[in-house]
Design a protein around this motif. Sequence first.
Motif, PDB file in Angstrom:
ATOM      1  N   GLY A   1       0.785  -1.229   0.000  1.00  0.00           N
ATOM      2  CA  GLY A   1       0.000   0.000   0.000  1.00  0.00           C
ATOM      3  C   GLY A   1       0.819   1.282   0.000  1.00  0.00           C
ATOM      4  N   VAL A   2       1.896   1.319   0.787  1.00  0.00           N
ATOM      5  CA  VAL A   2       2.677   2.559   0.881  1.00  0.00           C
ATOM      6  C   VAL A   2       3.383   2.882  -0.441  1.00  0.00           C
ATOM      7  CG1 VAL A   2       4.598   3.690   2.063  1.00  0.00           C
ATOM      8  CG2 VAL A   2       2.913   2.390   3.384  1.00  0.00           C
ATOM      9  N   PRO A   3       4.092   1.940  -1.074  1.00  0.00           N
ATOM     10  CA  PRO A   3       4.683   2.272  -2.381  1.00  0.00           C
ATOM     11  C   PRO A   3       3.632   2.619  -3.439  1.00  0.00           C
ATOM     12  CG  PRO A   3       5.697   0.305  -1.476  1.00  0.00           C
ATOM     13  CD  PRO A   3       4.505   0.602  -0.622  1.00  0.00           C
ATOM     14  N   LEU A   4       2.493   1.912  -3.420  1.00  0.00           N
ATOM     15  CA  LEU A   4       1.450   2.207  -4.407  1.00  0.00           C
ATOM     16  C   LEU A   4       0.861   3.589  -4.184  1.00  0.00           C
ATOM     17  CD1 LEU A   4      -0.276   1.264  -6.754  1.00  0.00           C
ATOM     18  CD2 LEU A   4      -1.829   0.183  -5.105  1.00  0.00           C
ATOM     19  N   GLY A   5       0.578   3.941  -2.929  1.00  0.00           N
ATOM     20  CA  GLY A   5       0.055   5.270  -2.634  1.00  0.00           C
ATOM     21  C   GLY A   5       1.042   6.362  -3.010  1.00  0.00           C
ATOM     22  N   PHE A   6       2.317   6.115  -2.786  1.00  0.00           N
ATOM     23  CA  PHE A   6       3.347   7.086  -3.165  1.00  0.00           C
ATOM     24  C   PHE A   6       3.422   7.234  -4.682  1.00  0.00           C
ATOM     25  CE2 PHE A   6       7.698   8.355  -4.145  1.00  0.00           C
ATOM     26  CZ  PHE A   6       7.885   9.424  -3.269  1.00  0.00           C
ATOM     27  N   ALA A   7       3.333   6.108  -5.383  1.00  0.00           N
ATOM     28  CA  ALA A   7       3.501   6.134  -6.835  1.00  0.00           C
ATOM     29  C   ALA A   7       2.318   6.800  -7.528  1.00  0.00           C
ATOM     30  CB  ALA A   7       3.681   4.708  -7.369  1.00  0.00           C
ATOM     31  N   ILE A   8       1.085   6.529  -7.068  1.00  0.00           N
ATOM     32  CA  ILE A   8      -0.063   7.077  -7.790  1.00  0.00           C
ATOM     33  C   ILE A   8      -0.182   8.584  -7.603  1.00  0.00           C
ATOM     34  CG2 ILE A   8      -1.336   4.909  -7.668  1.00  0.00           C
ATOM     35  CD1 ILE A   8      -3.004   6.079  -5.417  1.00  0.00           C
TER      36      ILE A   8
ATOM     37  N   ARG B   1       2.763  10.574  -7.244  1.00  0.00           N
ATOM     38  CA  ARG B   1       3.920  11.138  -7.937  1.00  0.00           C
ATOM     39  C   ARG B   1       3.818  10.976  -9.450  1.00  0.00           C
ATOM     40  NH1 ARG B   1       7.054  14.752  -6.414  1.00  0.00           N
ATOM     41  NH2 ARG B   1       8.870  13.825  -7.455  1.00  0.00           N
ATOM     42  N   ILE B   2       3.198   9.899  -9.918  1.00  0.00           N
ATOM     43  CA  ILE B   2       3.106   9.623 -11.357  1.00  0.00           C
ATOM     44  C   ILE B   2       1.656   9.818 -11.777  1.00  0.00           C
ATOM     45  CG2 ILE B   2       3.599   7.951 -13.180  1.00  0.00           C
ATOM     46  CD1 ILE B   2       5.474   6.540 -11.205  1.00  0.00           C
ATOM     47  N   ARG B   3       1.361  10.932 -12.408  1.00  0.00           N
ATOM     48  CA  ARG B   3      -0.016  11.314 -12.689  1.00  0.00           C
ATOM     49  C   ARG B   3      -0.721  10.337 -13.621  1.00  0.00           C
ATOM     50  NH1 ARG B   3      -2.346  13.917  -8.840  1.00  0.00           N
ATOM     51  NH2 ARG B   3      -1.333  15.833  -8.240  1.00  0.00           N
ATOM     52  N   TRP B   4      -0.012   9.876 -14.680  1.00  0.00           N
ATOM     53  CA  TRP B   4      -0.681   8.966 -15.605  1.00  0.00           C
ATOM     54  C   TRP B   4      -1.014   7.633 -14.930  1.00  0.00           C
ATOM     55  CZ3 TRP B   4       1.379   4.235 -16.477  1.00  0.00           C
ATOM     56  CH2 TRP B   4       2.757   4.050 -16.234  1.00  0.00           C
ATOM     57  N   LEU B   5      -0.186   7.235 -13.943  1.00  0.00           N
ATOM     58  CA  LEU B   5      -0.471   6.001 -13.202  1.00  0.00           C
ATOM     59  C   LEU B   5      -1.719   6.170 -12.347  1.00  0.00           C
ATOM     60  CD1 LEU B   5       0.623   3.158 -12.584  1.00  0.00           C
ATOM     61  CD2 LEU B   5       1.873   4.160 -10.670  1.00  0.00           C
ATOM     62  N   GLU B   6      -1.881   7.340 -11.742  1.00  0.00           N
ATOM     63  CA  GLU B   6      -3.094   7.602 -10.965  1.00  0.00           C
ATOM     64  C   GLU B   6      -4.329   7.540 -11.849  1.00  0.00           C
ATOM     65  OE1 GLU B   6      -5.150  11.132  -8.265  1.00  0.00           O
ATOM     66  OE2 GLU B   6      -3.388  11.558  -9.498  1.00  0.00           O
ATOM     67  N   GLN B   7      -4.266   8.158 -13.038  1.00  0.00           N
ATOM     68  CA  GLN B   7      -5.400   8.145 -13.939  1.00  0.00           C
ATOM     69  C   GLN B   7      -5.714   6.734 -14.435  1.00  0.00           C
ATOM     70  OE1 GLN B   7      -4.174  10.919 -16.912  1.00  0.00           O
ATOM     71  NE2 GLN B   7      -4.513  12.728 -15.631  1.00  0.00           N
ATOM     72  N   ALA B   8      -4.670   5.934 -14.616  1.00  0.00           N
ATOM     73  CA  ALA B   8      -4.873   4.574 -15.111  1.00  0.00           C
ATOM     74  C   ALA B   8      -5.425   3.634 -14.036  1.00  0.00           C
ATOM     75  CB  ALA B   8      -3.558   4.015 -15.663  1.00  0.00           C
TER      76      ALA B   8
ATOM     77  N   PRO C   1      -9.725   4.208 -11.269  1.00  0.00           N
ATOM     78  CA  PRO C   1     -11.017   3.498 -11.339  1.00  0.00           C
ATOM     79  C   PRO C   1     -10.933   2.075 -10.801  1.00  0.00           C
ATOM     80  CG  PRO C   1     -10.558   4.644 -13.399  1.00  0.00           C
ATOM     81  CD  PRO C   1      -9.304   4.694 -12.604  1.00  0.00           C
ATOM     82  N   THR C   2      -9.853   1.369 -11.146  1.00  0.00           N
ATOM     83  CA  THR C   2      -9.703  -0.011 -10.671  1.00  0.00           C
ATOM     84  C   THR C   2      -9.564  -0.068  -9.159  1.00  0.00           C
ATOM     85  OG1 THR C   2      -8.618  -0.610 -12.743  1.00  0.00           O
ATOM     86  CG2 THR C   2      -8.328  -2.105 -10.878  1.00  0.00           C
ATOM     87  N   LEU C   3      -8.765   0.815  -8.588  1.00  0.00           N
ATOM     88  CA  LEU C   3      -8.560   0.821  -7.145  1.00  0.00           C
ATOM     89  C   LEU C   3      -9.848   1.167  -6.411  1.00  0.00           C
ATOM     90  CD1 LEU C   3      -5.059   2.540  -6.867  1.00  0.00           C
ATOM     91  CD2 LEU C   3      -5.607   0.100  -6.728  1.00  0.00           C
ATOM     92  N   GLN C   4     -10.598   2.134  -6.929  1.00  0.00           N
ATOM     93  CA  GLN C   4     -11.861   2.492  -6.297  1.00  0.00           C
ATOM     94  C   GLN C   4     -12.847   1.332  -6.365  1.00  0.00           C
ATOM     95  OE1 GLN C   4     -12.509   5.101  -4.480  1.00  0.00           O
ATOM     96  NE2 GLN C   4     -10.538   6.068  -4.877  1.00  0.00           N
ATOM     97  N   PHE C   5     -12.835   0.602  -7.478  1.00  0.00           N
ATOM     98  CA  PHE C   5     -13.709  -0.558  -7.629  1.00  0.00           C
ATOM     99  C   PHE C   5     -13.346  -1.647  -6.615  1.00  0.00           C
ATOM    100  CE2 PHE C   5     -14.405  -4.766  -9.514  1.00  0.00           C
ATOM    101  CZ  PHE C   5     -15.777  -4.735  -9.707  1.00  0.00           C
ATOM    102  N   LEU C   6     -12.056  -1.968  -6.527  1.00  0.00           N
ATOM    103  CA  LEU C   6     -11.624  -3.018  -5.603  1.00  0.00           C
ATOM    104  C   LEU C   6     -11.823  -2.610  -4.150  1.00  0.00           C
ATOM    105  CD1 LEU C   6      -8.312  -4.134  -7.356  1.00  0.00           C
ATOM    106  CD2 LEU C   6     -10.462  -5.403  -7.232  1.00  0.00           C
ATOM    107  N   ARG C   7     -11.629  -1.322  -3.866  1.00  0.00           N
ATOM    108  CA  ARG C   7     -11.754  -0.839  -2.488  1.00  0.00           C
ATOM    109  C   ARG C   7     -13.165  -1.017  -1.944  1.00  0.00           C
ATOM    110  NH1 ARG C   7     -12.603   4.163   0.231  1.00  0.00           N
ATOM    111  NH2 ARG C   7     -13.220   5.158  -1.722  1.00  0.00           N
TER     112      ARG C   7
END
Length: 263
Positions: free
Chosen positions: A85-92, A94-101, A104-110
Amino acid sequence: MGRAPRAHARWRGVALGGAGLAVVIGAWWLAVTLLAGHNAMAAQFSPLRAVQALPALVTEDRLAAHVATSLRRIAVGLSWAFAAGVPLGFAIWRIRWLEQALSPTLQFLRMISPLSWMPIAVMSIGVGDRAVYFLLAFAAVWPLVMSTAAGVAHLDRRWIQLGESLAATRAEMLWHIYVPGIAAHVLTGARLAIGILWIVLVPAEMLGVSAGLGHLILDTRDRLAYSELTAVILVIGGLGFVLDLAARAVAARLRGGAHLGDS
């Protein structure tokens, strides 16, 4: 606020909390007493019978071993959630295109209940500790992702600019700027994750394991030892309260240190 007023406010909060707990226990005792007149089984759920059952839980049912097993599973599940979770939260963040990609999937799984994955976990991983670890990690990862991303978003940009102006390497920026800056947010997420883990733990420990507080709930139910079952419920609530209290204390201390460093 001076030290004396803070101490007074703290003790006032403790007194009010104790009074509220006493009222709840009194209401519990009264409800069981009223029901016991019509149902003899209800008397086994009284506070007094639960307290009287605790010695048998400790000596005959090895309560300490079950508690240690559950705490170990909590620690492993939380560690897995931290690692993901911590590396993923940091990456999404810092990397804008990764957050956009991924957003939706993370919100669905959450929004999927971790317990919904129980049949899939059993079929793919099998019964036992590994399935429990997966369910606990899945439950705990989302607060850590969200809190880490929020911590990076609220990080003081002046510290980042300072590090860049001093030609700090990526590793130096990570360990000296980002990690201290987001630590309080991550601990807040960890506190939320522990609360979720403690709720998911009991049903997760009904997946064919032979120890743990969830297993002990099933065992006391099957033996019709309802006073012991009530005592186990009290133990689960007490341990959860202590874990949350410890997480709050660590988070508050870290936030205080961060504010002191900012000043």
